[in-house]
Design a protein around this motif. Structure first.
Motif, PDB file in Angstrom:
ATOM      1  N   UNK A   1      33.121  34.898  44.085  1.00 27.21           N
ATOM      2  CA  UNK A   1      33.982  35.231  45.224  1.00 27.21           C
ATOM      3  C   UNK A   1      34.410  34.008  46.020  1.00 27.21           C
ATOM      4  N   UNK A   2      35.431  34.179  46.855  1.00 28.80           N
ATOM      5  CA  UNK A   2      35.894  33.110  47.729  1.00 28.80           C
ATOM      6  C   UNK A   2      34.723  32.593  48.571  1.00 28.80           C
ATOM      7  N   UNK A   3      34.563  31.285  48.628  1.00 33.89           N
ATOM      8  CA  UNK A   3      33.452  30.703  49.374  1.00 33.89           C
ATOM      9  C   UNK A   3      32.136  30.728  48.613  1.00 33.89           C
TER      10      UNK A   3
ATOM     11  N   UNK B   1      45.504  38.467  50.144  1.00 35.48           N
ATOM     12  CA  UNK B   1      44.635  39.358  50.930  1.00 35.48           C
ATOM     13  C   UNK B   1      44.032  40.459  50.068  1.00 35.48           C
ATOM     14  N   UNK B   2      44.631  40.720  48.912  1.00 31.13           N
ATOM     15  CA  UNK B   2      44.111  41.743  47.993  1.00 31.13           C
ATOM     16  C   UNK B   2      43.206  41.147  46.926  1.00 31.13           C
ATOM     17  N   UNK B   3      42.609  40.002  47.222  1.00 30.10           N
ATOM     18  CA  UNK B   3      41.834  39.277  46.203  1.00 30.10           C
ATOM     19  C   UNK B   3      40.642  40.064  45.667  1.00 30.10           C
TER      20      UNK B   3
ATOM     21  N   UNK C   1      44.270  43.663  40.888  1.00 25.08           N
ATOM     22  CA  UNK C   1      44.565  42.237  40.732  1.00 25.08           C
ATOM     23  C   UNK C   1      43.612  41.596  39.738  1.00 25.08           C
ATOM     24  N   UNK C   2      42.339  41.909  39.824  1.00 22.01           N
ATOM     25  CA  UNK C   2      41.357  41.323  38.913  1.00 22.01           C
ATOM     26  C   UNK C   2      41.636  41.733  37.467  1.00 22.01           C
ATOM     27  N   UNK C   3      42.035  42.981  37.275  1.00 22.32           N
ATOM     28  CA  UNK C   3      42.370  43.435  35.915  1.00 22.32           C
ATOM     29  C   UNK C   3      43.595  42.700  35.384  1.00 22.32           C
TER      30      UNK C   3
ATOM     31  N   UNK D   1      35.057  30.596  34.362  1.00 21.08           N
ATOM     32  CA  UNK D   1      34.794  31.041  35.722  1.00 21.08           C
ATOM     33  C   UNK D   1      36.124  31.220  36.438  1.00 21.08           C
ATOM     34  N   UNK D   2      36.212  32.229  37.285  1.00 22.17           N
ATOM     35  CA  UNK D   2      37.394  32.414  38.129  1.00 22.17           C
ATOM     36  C   UNK D   2      36.950  32.594  39.563  1.00 22.17           C
ATOM     37  N   UNK D   3      37.658  31.931  40.467  1.00 22.38           N
ATOM     38  CA  UNK D   3      37.329  32.048  41.879  1.00 22.38           C
ATOM     39  C   UNK D   3      38.581  31.888  42.726  1.00 22.38           C
ATOM     40  N   UNK D   4      38.426  32.039  44.046  1.00 21.03           N
ATOM     41  CA  UNK D   4      39.542  32.029  44.982  1.00 21.03           C
ATOM     42  C   UNK D   4      39.311  30.974  46.064  1.00 21.03           C
ATOM     43  N   UNK D   5      40.409  30.446  46.609  1.00 24.69           N
ATOM     44  CA  UNK D   5      40.258  29.498  47.709  1.00 24.69           C
ATOM     45  C   UNK D   5      41.577  28.974  48.223  1.00 24.69           C
TER      46      UNK D   5
END
Length: 297
Positions: A134-136, A112-114, A119-121, A49-53
């Motif tokens: 996604x974030x959150x 900010x470009x998450x 970026x994902x690639x 899993x990949x996520x942001x925070x």
């Protein structure tokens, strides 16, 4: 579990749904948001899993714990390059790392470009295939999980109140609320974008956002507010997180003083968890020389 809160008026009766007790580590709305996302990740045969925070993110901690418990590797993309060498000083990141999460640190401009596919690639080239959360944690599957917060027993309430971060939790609550119920959201930060984000998932219109109780912005607090949290705990033994649920409870009590609610209303407050962030908040309070939150790990 709905726990009654003693109040100093007979105007209304307050109850709090203790979603913070739903799981020892993946508590509250994070458990709900991840439930169907984890099932989908397994269905698609993903291994990580990949996520942001951010540095003290409840979501980052929850994904790390849930990933470990469900057999996924986890990657956390963290806002702030200055944190690279400070993981052990940060209680949230230290716990997530102990649960097996790898970190990618981005500066704020990069972060900010998450949602940028470039970026994902790049992340996929570095780490291999992953299931993106996604974030959150807010997406359609997260909202589906949050629709299960309210049960048939909660139909007796006139108002349902919850804190709002990315909007997924309140959208699920709006979708499952009864026609006679009004859903009140208390954002952690101000911004018209929240209403638009909620409308992407909410099917009904029986809701309102009340942005008067952010204390100046996301994760911002005052000594008086910290004292309020400690008083609530002393009188009820209910611990509140300072970023989300605490501000919602403060706001509801203020609205009661303003006679916002009709007399004899039954109000249900949703405790969305977030207790893991208290240690980090107390670090910040200590640096400022302010009183600390008197509970939490």
């Amino acid at each position: 579990m709905n726990q009654q809160i003693p109040v100093l008026t007979d105007q209304c009766s307050l109850f709090i749904k203790r979603e913070d007790l739903i799981h020892p580590l993946v508590s509250g709305n994070k458990f709900r948001k991840l439930k169907y996302n984890l099932a989908e990740a397994k269905k698609q045969n993903h291994k990580q899993l990949l996520t942001f925070g951010g540095a003290f993110s409840n979501h980052i901690a929850a994904v790390a714990y849930a990933g470990k418990e469900n057999g996924f590797a986890t990657i956390g993309v963290i806002r702030g390059e200055e944190l690279i060498n400070k993981i052990k000083e940060n209680p949230t990141l230290a716990k997530a790392q102990k649960a097996g999460m790898q970190f990618v640190f981005l500066n704020r401009e990069q972060y900010r470009d998450k949602e940028n596919q470039v970026l994902l690639n790049r992340l996929k080239l570095l780490y291999g295939d992953f299931y993106l959360i996604p974030e959150g944690g807010t997406n359609a599957l997260a909202v589906q999980g949050c629709e299960e917060i309210l049960t048939s027993q909660d139909a007796v309430f006139d108002y349902i109140c919850c804190a709002v971060g990315t909007g997924g939790t309140i959208a699920g609550i709006i979708n499952s609320a009864k026609p006679h119920q009004k859903v009140l959201g208390f954002p952690a930060l101000k911004g018209d974008f929240l209403s638009n984000d909620i409308r992407k998932f909410a099917k009904n219109s029986n809701w309102e956002l009340i942005s008067d109780f952010t204390f100046g912005g996301y994760a911002k607090v005052t000594p008086d507010y910290i004292a309020f949290l400690n008083i609530i705990y002393q009188s009820t033994k209910i611990p509140l997180d300072p970023v989300y649920t605490g501000k919602m409870v403060f706001g509801v009590l203020q609205l009661m003083e303003r006679n916002y609610f009709s007399q004899h209303s039954k109000i249900l407050l949703i405790h969305t968890g977030g207790m893991q962030g208290i240690k980090g908040m107390n670090q910040l309070l200590s640096k400022r020389g302010w009183p600390q939150i008197a509970y939490g790990d």
